[in-house]
Design an enzyme around this catalytic site. Structure first.
Site, PDB file in Angstrom:
ATOM      1  N   HIS A 107     -38.038  90.617  71.876  1.00 54.81           N
ATOM      2  CA  HIS A 107     -38.471  90.477  73.270  1.00 54.81           C
ATOM      3  C   HIS A 107     -37.542  89.576  74.069  1.00 54.81           C
ATOM      4  O   HIS A 107     -36.745  88.804  73.533  1.00 54.81           O
ATOM      5  CB  HIS A 107     -39.916  89.968  73.344  1.00 54.81           C
ATOM      6  N   CYS A 128     -41.390  86.040  66.050  1.00 50.94           N
ATOM      7  CA  CYS A 128     -40.758  87.131  66.779  1.00 50.94           C
ATOM      8  C   CYS A 128     -39.296  86.787  67.063  1.00 50.94           C
ATOM      9  O   CYS A 128     -38.862  85.649  66.866  1.00 50.94           O
ATOM     10  CB  CYS A 128     -41.501  87.415  68.077  1.00 50.94           C
TER      11      CYS A 128
END
Length: 498
Positions: free
Chosen positions: A390, A409
């Protein structure tokens, strides 16, 4: 007992009456018309439920010359592939024992030395099943044992460069390794003295472009310091500080262990990587895009900090969310955000979070897309860890050389470039449509017409095509864990063989 007997007699009478009635009906019917019963159509496969176990294939028989050649090849390759530190004595093995040693060696080189039960949950990769017997039998029949042994290692340039690096660092070890370097005021441009001489000698062992002689900190030494800092993932400012000295003082034996651990992880990959793929090196915090099996772009990343490890895994990016909201994992909300709200009421509202009531009286947090910690792009791929690639509004983190700071992440330095690259073959998402959607602020999921394979990998030792080795710290301590698991597996095998 009498009651049970009476029931049995009654049951027998009923059965006899039914049989007689059936016979009478059949006789009467056959007198008037021939009734052809419907064909029997099996509703289950006719294959027996218990399949016969295939007979084990016989092991090939080696000639005396083949036995001698095979023993020599296996001993040498065990060292080259990092399975052994010195050549094992195989000359005493003959016949089936030598054949079994060859099959065990082949499996270790191609598919690794761990059992599935040895893998941690966040090592979400498994080597492909591999049976070396068919190819070995063919090699014996055609007398091509050397070619067979050469065909066993993972067929990747990244693995080949580690094999070469292992041989080089073993030569360094055989020549005495390197002495430790101490800090001192001399270690600066223009400095001179024994500390500078020691630094120069140490760097020259790994850097053939630097002369080992001399005690002056000149431009050539400064350039060598910067090259070393790049190899270790440090800020290449040329200042010989504590981090640089610590990296230089890691013993050569530890560097060899790092190389061998990474060779083992290469064996977990499929025998053929997709030509178009994305690879993330978790330890180095770098993403690389491959197009036609050639690296076409790379960017810095931020990966999981120790304790919030980014898992090793393989998946496929199937969609990109534009303007994604952040659905905060409960672990992050409980540990970080709710305490901040209690300590500073209004914190959540000021930072764009809204509280969503859930069934059972629970609550969860969502950060609106315009303030989202995910930025403007979220790259989705299926995995059991709820991790993804992301964007992030916190761009300052990419200026750091230690970029293990996320909750697991992977944050990207240039997510927009990656999104446009992945959507270039999707007719519904030309650049103009991407721009308009981003400007609208609406959350939209863009399906990728050509899904792309993504690999999250943990490389603490890797080499450039010219053979220059680079090392990173082992932030998750997975190199050591892997070495211990391999040793335990080997010990268990020895005990089982007794």
């Amino acid at each position: 007992m009498k009651t049970i007997t009476d029931h049995r007699h009654r049951f027998d009478r009923i059965v006899r009456r039914a049989l007689l009635a059936g016979i009478a009906l059949t006789v009467a019917t056959s007198a008037s018309a021939q009734v052809v019963p419907p064909p029997v159509v099996p509703t289950l496969p006719t294959t027996p439920m218990v399949q016969p176990v295939p007979a084990p294939q016989p092991l090939p028989t080696l000639s005396p010359a083949q036995e001698s050649e095979l023993a020599r090849l296996l001993a040498r390759d065990a060292v080259a592939q990092g399975l052994k530190d010195r050549e094992p004595q195989l000359s005493s093995l003959t016949g089936p024992a030598l054949v079994q040693a060859a099959l065990d060696h082949a499996h270790a080189v191609r598919a690794g030395r761990l059992d599935n039960s040895d893998f941690q949950k966040d090592w979400a990769m498994r080597p492909q099943a591999f049976d070396p017997l068919p190819s070995f039998r063919d090699a014996v029949a055609k007398d091509r044992l050397a070619a067979w042994v050469a065909s066993l290692p993972p067929p990747y340039a990244g693995y080949d460069t580690l094999v070469a690096g292992l041989a080089r660092y073993r030569r360094i070890q055989a020549n005495g390794g390197w002495a430790t370097v101490g800090a001192g005021s001399e270690l600066r441009m223009g400095g001179r003295g024994p500390q500078v001489a020691a630094l120069r000698k140490r760097l020259a062992i790994e850097d053939s472009n630097l002369s080992a002689s001399g005690d002056t900190f000149d431009q050539s030494l400064l350039d060598a310091v910067r090259r070393a800092q790049r190899r270790y993932g440090l800020n290449p400012a040329g200042q010989v500080g504590a981090q640089t000295i610590a990296s230089l003082n890691v013993p050569v034996t530890e560097r060899i262990k790092q190389i061998k651990a990474n060779m083992e992880r290469w064996r977990w990959l499929p025998t053929e990587l997709e030509k178009n793929r994305i690879q993330v090196n978790i330890a180095a915090a770098v993403l690389t895009v491959f197009d036609g099996d050639q690296p076409v772009t790379s960017m810095k990343a931020v990966t999981g900090r120790p304790g919030d490890e980014t898992p090793m895994l393989t998946s496929t990016i199937h969609s990109i969310v534009l303007n994604p909201p952040w659905n905060v994992p409960s672990s992050i909300a409980d540990k970080e955000l709710w305490p901040k709200e209690r300590a500073n009421p209004g914190y959540l509202k000021r930072n764009g979070f809204r509280i969503i009531e859930t069934e059972g009286g629970g609550r969860r947090l969502q950060q609106a897309s315009e303030r989202s910690a995910l930025g403007r792009f979220k790259f989705d791929f299926d995995n059991p860890f709820a991790v993804y690639l992301h964007d992030t509004p916190a761009q300052s983190g990419f200026a750091n050389f230690d970029r293990l700071a996320s909750h697991g992440c992977v944050r990207l330095e240039k997510p927009e470039d990656l999104a446009r690259l992945l959507l270039r073959t999707t007719p519904d998402w030309p650049d103009a449509q991407i721009d308009a959607t981003l400007a609208s602020g609406k959350t939209v999921r863009a399906r990728v017409a050509d899904p792309v394979k993504v690999y999250l990998l943990y490389w603490t030792a890797f080499a450039t095509p010219n053979g220059t080795m680079s090392f990173r710290e082992d932030p998750y301590k997975w190199d050591g864990v892997l070495a211990n698991k391999i040793a335990a597996r080997a010990e268990a095998a020895q005990l089982a063989a007794r």
